[in-house]
Design an enzyme around this catalytic site. Structure first.
Site, PDB file in Angstrom:
ATOM      1  N   PHE A 118       0.858  -1.185   0.000  1.00 13.34           N
ATOM      2  CA  PHE A 118       0.000   0.000   0.000  1.00 13.34           C
ATOM      3  C   PHE A 118       0.893   1.233   0.000  1.00 13.34           C
ATOM      4  CE2 PHE A 118      -4.633   0.718   1.196  1.00 13.34           C
ATOM      5  CZ  PHE A 118      -5.095  -0.235   0.322  1.00 13.34           C
ATOM      6  N   GLN A 232      -7.641  14.845   3.136  1.00 12.45           N
ATOM      7  CA  GLN A 232      -6.883  14.045   2.171  1.00 12.45           C
ATOM      8  C   GLN A 232      -7.639  13.840   0.867  1.00 12.45           C
ATOM      9  OE1 GLN A 232      -6.218   9.555   2.760  1.00 12.45           O
ATOM     10  NE2 GLN A 232      -4.173  10.446   2.846  1.00 12.45           N
ATOM     11  N   HIS A 234      -7.739  11.444  -2.260  1.00  6.86           N
ATOM     12  CA  HIS A 234      -7.260  10.145  -2.726  1.00  6.86           C
ATOM     13  C   HIS A 234      -6.976  10.275  -4.220  1.00  6.86           C
ATOM     14  CE1 HIS A 234      -7.215   5.929  -3.793  1.00  6.86           C
ATOM     15  NE2 HIS A 234      -7.255   5.593  -2.518  1.00  6.86           N
ATOM     16  N   LEU A 244     -14.566   5.784  -5.186  1.00  5.62           N
ATOM     17  CA  LEU A 244     -13.172   5.398  -5.002  1.00  5.62           C
ATOM     18  C   LEU A 244     -12.752   4.139  -5.756  1.00  5.62           C
ATOM     19  CD1 LEU A 244     -10.811   6.343  -3.086  1.00  5.62           C
ATOM     20  CD2 LEU A 244     -11.301   4.245  -1.868  1.00  5.62           C
ATOM     21  N   GLU A 247      -6.615   1.956  -3.441  1.00  2.24           N
ATOM     22  CA  GLU A 247      -5.169   1.960  -3.622  1.00  2.24           C
ATOM     23  C   GLU A 247      -4.672   0.537  -3.889  1.00  2.24           C
ATOM     24  OE1 GLU A 247      -3.441   4.841  -1.033  1.00  2.24           O
ATOM     25  OE2 GLU A 247      -1.887   3.419  -0.471  1.00  2.24           O
ATOM     26  N   ARG A 278      -0.397   9.269  -0.565  1.00  2.00           N
ATOM     27  CA  ARG A 278      -1.547   9.817  -1.303  1.00  2.00           C
ATOM     28  C   ARG A 278      -1.403  11.291  -1.657  1.00  2.00           C
ATOM     29  NH1 ARG A 278      -6.360   6.623   1.804  1.00  2.00           N
ATOM     30  NH2 ARG A 278      -5.826   4.669   0.796  1.00  2.00           N
ATOM     31  N   HIS A 346     -11.329  12.551   0.315  1.00  2.00           N
ATOM     32  CA  HIS A 346     -11.501  11.177   0.768  1.00  2.00           C
ATOM     33  C   HIS A 346     -11.517  11.024   2.278  1.00  2.00           C
ATOM     34  CE1 HIS A 346     -11.113   6.881   0.676  1.00  2.00           C
ATOM     35  NE2 HIS A 346      -9.930   6.905   1.277  1.00  2.00           N
ATOM     36  N   ARG A 381      -2.678  10.814   5.972  1.00  2.00           N
ATOM     37  CA  ARG A 381      -2.861   9.435   6.439  1.00  2.00           C
ATOM     38  C   ARG A 381      -2.359   8.446   5.394  1.00  2.00           C
ATOM     39  NH1 ARG A 381      -6.688   5.396   5.418  1.00  2.00           N
ATOM     40  NH2 ARG A 381      -8.125   6.692   4.242  1.00  2.00           N
TER      41      ARG A 381
END
Ligand SMILES: Cc1cc2nc3c(=O)[nH]c(=O)nc-3n(C[C@H](O)[C@H](O)[C@H](O)COP(=O)(O)OP(=O)(O)OC[C@H]3O[C@@H](n4cnc5c(N)ncnc54)[C@H](O)[C@@H]3O)c2cc1C
Length: 567
Positions: A118, A232, A234, A244, A247, A278, A346, A381
């Site tokens: 990730f 954030q 994404h 979404l 990821e 991100r 996001h 994050r």
């Protein structure tokens, strides 16, 4: 109603873990969970990719220490290091605990829990259940809560905290099925109401209900919000809807391609490429689009996420939901064509200011999950760290409230106070004279935030954003509810959600203007460098006499010194 020991607002991962743990800590407690949607429809169920834990199944040399460092670096050094240590050390235990109570984790060939790479992580440590991780976790927790006898008040909309000086007496909420406003007197209240990124409206990956209700309720009660400017984006939202694409799609090996056919991430993150953090990947995509290397379409500009080289078998087995969403919302089959994507709002790094046990400044009021800011994510994050956050801190807050509930005497909420809430709602429901419609305001709020308080920020844009929000708040006073029904009055609920989003939007924009530096998700074109001397601190926003009072709090450091952040 009989006073409760604990009232939990929110039936997502954080709320349910808190309920399960509180019951385990003291089965004699009277615990209620309130949720405006059925718990298993909470936004947690939309989490696709997975939850991080240094189990060392996929990469044998992974360690908790590496997870801690990746998280602190990912946060651009704004996370509190003691809190991150708790998050990462508890991670392997919580993943195994979930397994023991029934979560069907995907498996590696040797039958251990599978892990995938990730963004921003030095090792593949994201544990997953295909691309339906949140859904399976939520089902497991809900079953356990029902089994343990947690009392659920589903389809109840929390309106306000009842406050007596420095402590809360409980919660006031509306039964959505009947429209009746009811009191929930309680020794302790835990907010677990999720994030506020839906204020960006159709440039957001969030569920419609992620309007920051818990944060707004706490804010109105005088509890400070922390680090609200950090929202954030994404990197990969579907072009038309903002929905979404996990990821995990890049974790499995997907490429980002511009209109010239380039894997452009080589320009921005040579080593990590598509698996950079991100904030960095989102800025890179926006830069490609702004500099004319994106694709154009009537539905907006975008770039390609290409999965074709992964092959039909892998796409069908590991990313089935992504294929379904691409087909349904873009008419594209990722086995045959690249998916059109663009960054989407996001996640809320900011939220209700809490200590490492979920306590707020108000006695008997706690918060956990995305609505809280502990802070483990700082300015950015990492993917897979939020599911982890809601589980770890959901459990901690449940335990803490169960232990501390005995300290507080039983509370009562007066009829007069209840009537005030009822009158407030009734006033909204009597159309007269000139009025505004909530739908238009909600669209305009999303537009001004995306344009002026988005990925790239700058003083004049932020001033414009703040001015727009102030005007929208003024116009909101004239918004009326036209549905006079008591039964499932969704019109009323959406108006209340808009009010909450408007109140929080102001704190986001004001915080973004104040923070004259670039850190994590917060990029100021006019202050492009991170300024540790002036800004290595958390910001606070407290509502005092109807005005947002700014404040600050130091960052808790540990063994990791400030360093330049490169990938
Ligand atoms: C599309 C998507 C994919 C994601 N994928 C991942 C991932 O792969 N890995 C990861 O780590 N993170 C992921 N995240 C982030 C993560 O899923 C969320 O941060 C997390 O699930 C939030 O959990 P929560 O329990 O705090 O809140 P939620 O799950 O949002 O639950 C909020 C609860 O509060 C209730 N509520 C809210 N307002 C009120 C009110 N006024 N009255 C009563 N009840 C109320 C709601 O009914 C709901 O039950 C993803 C997020 C999104 C949007």
């Amino acid at each position: 109603m009989k006073p409760f020991d604990i009232v939990i607002v929110g039936g997502g991962g954080a709320g349910l873990y808190a309920a399960m743990e509180a019951m385990k800590t003291n089965p004699a407690l009277n615990i209620a969970v309130l949720s405006k949607v059925y718990p298993n429809r909470s936004h947690t169920s939309a989490a696709q990719g997975g939850a991080n834990a240094a189990l060392g199944n996929k990469a044998k040399d992974d360690t908790i220490e590496m997870h801690i460092f990746d998280t602190i670096k990912g946060s651009d050094y704004l996370a509190d290091q003691d809190a991150v240590e708790v998050l990462c050390s508890e991670a392997p235990k919580i993943i195994r605990e979930l397994e023991n109570i029934g979560t069907p984790w995907s498996r590696l060939d040797d039958n251990t829990i599978a892990q995938r790479p990730f963004g921003g992580a030095g090792r593949p440590r994201c544990c997953y259940c295909a691309d339906k991780t949140g859904h399976t976790i939520l089902q497991t927790l809900y079953e356990q809560c029902l089994r343990k006898g947690v009392l659920f008040f589903n389809e109840y909309f929390a309106l306000n905290l009842s406050v007596n000086g420095s402590r809360s007496r409980g919660l006031i909420a509306m039964n959505m099925k009947t429209g009746k406003v009811e009191a929930f007197p309680a020794k302790t209240v835990i907010f677990a109401t999720g994030g506020y990124a839906k204020m960006y409206w159709n440039r957001s990956s969030n569920a419609a209900g992620n309007s920051g209700d818990g944060q707004a309720i706490a804010f109105r009660a005088g509890i400070p919000m922390k680090d609200m400017e950090f929202v954030q984006f994404h990197p990969t939202g579907l072009r038309k809807s903002g929905l979404l694409v996990t990821e995990g799609a890049r974790g499995e090996g997907g490429y980002l391609i511009n209109k010239d056919g380039e894997r452009f991430m080589a320009r921005y993150a040579k080593e990590k490429m598509e698996l950079g953090p991100r904030d960095l990947v989102s800025r890179s995509i926006e830069t490609e689009i702004l500099e004319g290397r994106g694709f154009n379409s009537p539905a907006g500009k975008y770039i390609h996420l290409d999965l074709r080289h992964l092959g039909a078998d892998l796409i069908k087995s590991r990313l089935p939901q992504i294929r379904e969403m691409s087909l349904n919302f873009e008419g594209v089959d990722p086995i045959e064509e690249p998916i059109p994507v663009r960054p989407t709002a996001h996640y809320s790094m900011g939220g209700i200011d809490t200590d490492n046990f979920g306590r707020t400044v108000m006695d008997g009021v706690y918060a956990a999950g995305e609505c809280a800011c502990v802070s483990v994510h700082g300015a950015n994050r990492l993917g897979g760290n939020s599911l982890l956050d809601i589980l770890v801190f959901g459990r901690i807050v449940g335990h803490t409230a169960a232990e501390e509930a005995g300290k507080f005497s039983p509370a009562t909420i007066s009829e007069a106070e209840l009537k005030e809430s009822v009158d407030e709602l009734r006033n909204r429901m009597q159309p007269s004279g000139h009025y505004e419609r909530y739908g238009a305001l909600r669209e305009e709020l999303g537009q001004t935030l995306a344009l002026n308080v988005g990925i790239f920020r700058e003083s004049s844009l932020l001033h414009k954003g703040i001015q727009d929000i102030a005007e929208l708040k003024e116009r909101f006073k004239k918004v009326r509810v036209f549905d006079s029904s008591d039964v499932f009055n969704t019109n009323l609920m959406q108006v209340l959600e808009l009010q909450n989003m408007l109140e929080l939007a102001e704190t986001v924009a004001v915080g973004a203007l104040a923070r004259e530096e670039s850190r994590g998700s917060h990029t100021r074109i006019d202050f492009p460098v991170r300024d540790d001397e002036k800004w290595h601190k958390h910001t606070l926003a407290t509502l005092v006499d109807g005005k947002v009072l700014p404040g600050e709090k130091p960052v808790t450091m540990g063994r990791y010194e400030l360093q330049e952040r490169t990938y």
